[in-house]
Design a protein around this motif. Sequence first.
Motif, mmCIF file in Angstrom:
data_model
loop_
_atom_site.group_PDB
_atom_site.id
_atom_site.type_symbol
_atom_site.label_atom_id
_atom_site.label_comp_id
_atom_site.label_asym_id
_atom_site.label_seq_id
_atom_site.Cartn_x
_atom_site.Cartn_y
_atom_site.Cartn_z
ATOM 1 N N ILE A 1 0.880 -1.158 0.000
ATOM 2 C CA ILE A 1 0.000 0.000 0.000
ATOM 3 C C ILE A 1 0.918 1.208 0.000
ATOM 4 O O ILE A 1 1.733 1.383 0.905
ATOM 5 C CB ILE A 1 -0.912 0.021 1.240
ATOM 6 C CG1 ILE A 1 -1.778 -1.243 1.274
ATOM 7 C CG2 ILE A 1 -1.777 1.267 1.237
ATOM 8 C CD1 ILE A 1 -2.552 -1.407 2.564
ATOM 9 N N VAL A 2 0.810 2.031 -1.018
ATOM 10 C CA VAL A 2 1.704 3.169 -1.179
ATOM 11 C C VAL A 2 0.996 4.428 -0.693
ATOM 12 O O VAL A 2 -0.104 4.750 -1.150
ATOM 13 C CB VAL A 2 2.138 3.326 -2.653
ATOM 14 C CG1 VAL A 2 3.033 4.539 -2.808
ATOM 15 C CG2 VAL A 2 2.831 2.069 -3.131
ATOM 16 N N VAL A 3 1.641 5.137 0.243
ATOM 17 C CA VAL A 3 1.149 6.417 0.742
ATOM 18 C C VAL A 3 2.152 7.481 0.312
ATOM 19 O O VAL A 3 3.334 7.400 0.652
ATOM 20 C CB VAL A 3 1.000 6.415 2.277
ATOM 21 C CG1 VAL A 3 0.640 7.805 2.777
ATOM 22 C CG2 VAL A 3 -0.038 5.419 2.709
ATOM 23 N N ALA A 4 1.690 8.449 -0.452
ATOM 24 C CA ALA A 4 2.541 9.570 -0.864
ATOM 25 C C ALA A 4 2.213 10.771 0.017
ATOM 26 O O ALA A 4 1.038 11.060 0.260
ATOM 27 C CB ALA A 4 2.311 9.902 -2.326
ATOM 28 N N ALA B 1 -2.689 4.896 -2.403
ATOM 29 C CA ALA B 1 -2.890 4.069 -3.598
ATOM 30 C C ALA B 1 -3.361 4.912 -4.782
ATOM 31 O O ALA B 1 -4.232 4.517 -5.531
ATOM 32 C CB ALA B 1 -3.869 2.937 -3.309
ATOM 33 N N GLY B 2 -2.796 6.096 -4.930
ATOM 34 C CA GLY B 2 -3.098 6.951 -6.076
ATOM 35 C C GLY B 2 -4.274 7.885 -5.891
ATOM 36 O O GLY B 2 -4.536 8.722 -6.742
ATOM 37 N N GLN C 1 -9.357 0.744 4.040
ATOM 38 C CA GLN C 1 -10.028 0.381 2.793
ATOM 39 C C GLN C 1 -9.034 -0.222 1.801
ATOM 40 O O GLN C 1 -9.337 -1.198 1.127
ATOM 41 C CB GLN C 1 -10.696 1.607 2.176
ATOM 42 C CG GLN C 1 -11.452 1.298 0.908
ATOM 43 C CD GLN C 1 -12.098 2.531 0.325
ATOM 44 O OE1 GLN C 1 -11.906 3.645 0.811
ATOM 45 N NE2 GLN C 1 -12.864 2.343 -0.725
ATOM 46 N N ALA C 2 -7.832 0.329 1.738
ATOM 47 C CA ALA C 2 -6.819 -0.198 0.810
ATOM 48 C C ALA C 2 -6.300 -1.561 1.250
ATOM 49 O O ALA C 2 -5.875 -2.359 0.416
ATOM 50 C CB ALA C 2 -5.664 0.788 0.692
ATOM 51 N N ALA C 3 -6.338 -1.839 2.555
ATOM 52 C CA ALA C 3 -5.796 -3.099 3.075
ATOM 53 C C ALA C 3 -6.813 -4.232 3.099
ATOM 54 O O ALA C 3 -6.461 -5.351 3.452
ATOM 55 C CB ALA C 3 -5.245 -2.882 4.483
ATOM 56 N N ALA D 1 -4.787 1.526 11.732
ATOM 57 C CA ALA D 1 -5.373 0.630 10.736
ATOM 58 C C ALA D 1 -4.903 -0.806 10.905
ATOM 59 O O ALA D 1 -5.377 -1.698 10.205
ATOM 60 C CB ALA D 1 -5.032 1.132 9.324
ATOM 61 N N GLY D 2 -3.966 -1.049 11.812
ATOM 62 C CA GLY D 2 -3.483 -2.396 12.065
ATOM 63 C C GLY D 2 -2.367 -2.839 11.136
ATOM 64 O O GLY D 2 -2.074 -4.026 11.048
ATOM 65 N N LEU D 3 -1.725 -1.891 10.464
ATOM 66 C CA LEU D 3 -0.613 -2.230 9.569
ATOM 67 C C LEU D 3 0.676 -2.231 10.385
ATOM 68 O O LEU D 3 1.011 -1.238 11.032
ATOM 69 C CB LEU D 3 -0.515 -1.227 8.420
ATOM 70 C CG LEU D 3 -1.766 -1.112 7.542
ATOM 71 C CD1 LEU D 3 -1.601 0.005 6.532
ATOM 72 C CD2 LEU D 3 -2.039 -2.425 6.842
#
Length: 141
Positions: free
Chosen positions: A62-65, A75-76, A93-95, A126-128
């Motif tokens: 999951i990419v966070v900019a 994610a863009g 939501q992304a995960a 988020a639990g990551l």
Amino acid sequence: MAIRFSRRDREEPEINLIPFIDVLLVVLIFLMLTATFSRYTQLQVRLPEADAEAAQTQAHEIVVAIGADGRYAVAGQVLTTPSVQALTAALQQAAQGQTEPTLVINADAAATHQSVINAMEAARNAGLQRITFATQQPRER
């Protein structure tokens, strides 16, 4: 009994371009589908420099900019509100459906320390548990 044709009875050879055009269109479609695009089109991010090995791409990323102005893109998708709660919801939501995803933080070199800490806090909420930071190789001087 030999049959002779006169020069007028012979057909002139011609090159049929329709199959050639069909093949070129298929190649064009293939190139368009396999082209790679820039990963940082949603936010202009200038990564910090570090002299390290190139990281290998993980299966579930999951990419966070994080932009220099403190905006986030997950994610863009650029978030409208740069809060920890909105970032947590976007990360959850992304995960969804991924087992042990890795969070890749692409923070601009001029981004504030607080915005990076907010991203890490949102990841914890988020639990990551797997977090990594993206850098770029130093330029030759």
